[in-house]
Enzyme design. Structure first.
Site, short mmCIF file in Angstrom:
data_model
loop_
_atom_site.label_atom_id
_atom_site.label_comp_id
_atom_site.label_asym_id
_atom_site.label_seq_id
_atom_site.Cartn_x
_atom_site.Cartn_y
_atom_site.Cartn_z
N CYS A 42 0.84 -1.20 0.00
CA CYS A 42 0.00 0.00 0.00
C CYS A 42 0.87 1.25 0.00
O CYS A 42 1.69 1.47 0.90
CB CYS A 42 -0.92 -0.01 1.22
SG CYS A 42 -1.82 1.53 1.46
N CYS A 60 0.44 3.38 3.13
CA CYS A 60 1.18 2.84 4.28
C CYS A 60 2.66 3.17 4.15
O CYS A 60 3.32 3.56 5.13
CB CYS A 60 0.99 1.33 4.37
SG CYS A 60 -0.70 0.80 4.73
#
Length: 477
Positions: free
Chosen positions: A397, A400
């Site tokens: 991600c 993230c």
């Protein structure tokens, strides 16, 4: 029924069953008979419009519902026409190697790329304009001095500011944008069955397919090439390998079939900041939403401003996973290694061995890595001796990854304060559990497990800097 007789050097003459079919040649005709008329000799042979030559002959015209007298000496006209010999001419078509062309143009400027595209395809190419930074494409096309076409998808749910920009751009460049609209019956069925905001519950793909993808498919069927504003830095997970030019892997052009449409991405190698420097330098009109924190602009219900430091695509479909930030218009550019981790809604799934092919993140000596059993035990504790803050993440991600440094800073600052900082990888086989038990909505999700509390509290803000996270923890200590 009418038989047209045409000549390449004189106007065509028509023999018809109308009340006065032979007024032009009345002096040449003998007395008419019921069901049959005879023409006198014509001065020269005539040529059918299909290019078939025939000499003078008798011709019979049958009035409606009248049976002509049979005459064995009259040969039916169709039987006397000799089909011409057809000589097939095979035109040699040069097939462009767009992979090689993409390599040649890899270092070319957007102006050079668009000039090449317009020169090559002329009126068979058009610029896709979304009402955001795509206005840079129009400015580049304008600078080439060549004629160009612009089309846009009006989904029916755009911001008022976007519609005003459309009008401003048309007047600024003296052009007419070719608008394409979704099928009203499909939109009506979706809204009646699922309501106006179903995409918040079951994903944006269905709505985008009806309002954007299918209208785009219709628009592209009338072209041989199109120009997009895709950039590699827009979405690292799905657009990092966009070539400058390619054979479109998804849509079809006017000739039909895969390979019949060419896709040009002139700004694929340009950074977003450089696009904005160009727009300001050239005093190009832009969407007023940009000054309000909007960077990537789509439909009004699915677009919101982003905070400083957030990636531009975080403002699109923010309630979904980071890897679902595509509407389907450019799904052919998703890398193969990424598609293996995507299910139908664009959410990641684990590989066969339960691990992904990307390296782990949030690696810090002050961070506690929680396994499935560890997070389950932490969630069950009713009398915790110390508070915890835990990030539910997926290493692939991009959002993230973007907060990795600030979360590591948080762990360092929390050392010795009595607050534990942890991480739990919640994609793959753990995702359903995290959604059901840990309030996972999208990655990253940050939870605080307060001391003495029986349930975790979800961090509600999009601010993921260390100071904001510390303030969140301290408010619950």
């Amino acid at each position: 029924m009418a038989l047209n007789v045409a000549s390449s050097s004189s106007p065509s003459t028509s023999i018809s069953s109308s009340p006065f079919p032979f007024s032009t040649y009345s002096s040449e005709l003998s007395a008419p008979q019921i069901g049959s008329l005879r023409l006198s000799d014509w001065n020269r042979p005539h040529v059918l419009s299909q290019g078939v030559n025939f000499s003078r002959r008798n011709c019979s015209v049958k009035p409606v519902n009248v049976e002509p007298k049979r005459n064995g000496s009259i040969v039916p006209l169709a039987a006397t026409i000799v089909a011409p010999e057809v000589v097939e001419v095979v035109e040699k078509v040069e097939v462009e190697d767009y992979i090689q062309l993409a390599k040649e143009l890899e270092c070319a400027s957007p102006l050079e790329v668009i000039d090449k595209a317009l020169e090559k395809f002329g009126n068979d190419i058009a610029i896709a304009f979304s009402g955001a930074e795509d206005v840079a494409l129009i400015e580049y096309a304008h600078l080439t001095g060549r004629p160009f076409r612009v089309f846009s998808l009006d989904t029916g749910r755009l911001n008022p500011e976007t519609y005003r920009l459309f009008d401003t751009v048309e007047k600024h460049y003296g052009i007419h944008i070719e608008y394409t609209f979704p099928d009203a019956v499909e939109v009506q069925a979706l809204v009646r069955n699922k309501g106006l905001f179903s995409f918040y519950e079951d994903g944006h793909q269905e709505c985008c397919r009806i309002r954007k993808v299918r209208p785009l498919r219709r628009a592209l069927k009338g072209l041989r090439a199109w120009i997009t504003g895709q950039r590699k830095d827009q979405s690292p997970g799905t657009r990092s390998e966009i070539p400058v030019v390619q054979v479109d892997p998804v849509f079809e052009g006017v000739d039909g079939g895969i390979g019949s449409l060419v896709k040009w991405n002139p700004v694929s190698n340009v950074q977003g900041q450089d696009i904005w420097n160009f727009l300001r330098t050239m005093n190009v009109p832009v969407n007023s939403l940009h000054s309000q924190g909007y960077i990537s602009i789509g439909c009004e219900p699915c677009t919101r401003p982003v905070l400083p430091g957030q990636h531009e695509r975080e403002g699109r479909w923010w309630w979904e996973d980071a890897r679902a930030k595509e509407c389907g218009l450019h799904k052919g550019n998703i890398k193969e290694e990424n598609t293996a981790q995507l299910n139908g809604n664009g959410n990641a799934v684990a590989q066969a061995n339960g691990t992904a092919t990307v390296p782990d993140i949030f690696n810090n000596q002050n961070l506690v890595t929680l396994c499935r059993t560890g997070i389950e035990n932490l969630a069950r504790l009713e009398n915790r001796k110390e508070p915890w803050i835990v990030v539910l993440y997926a290493p692939w991600c991009t959002f993230c990854q973007a907060m990795e440094a600030s979360y590591a800073e948080l762990a360092d600052k929390m050392e010795g304060t009595g607050v534990k900082v942890g991480k739990f990888r919640a994609d793959g086989e753990h995702k359903e559990y995290a959604k059901r038990e840990l309030q996972l909505g999208s990655f990253p999700t940050i939870l605080c497990f307060p001391k003495g509390s029986c349930r975790p509290i979800k961090y509600p803000s999009e601010k993921r800097d260390a100071e904001s996270l510390i303030a969140f923890v301290n408010a619950l200590r």
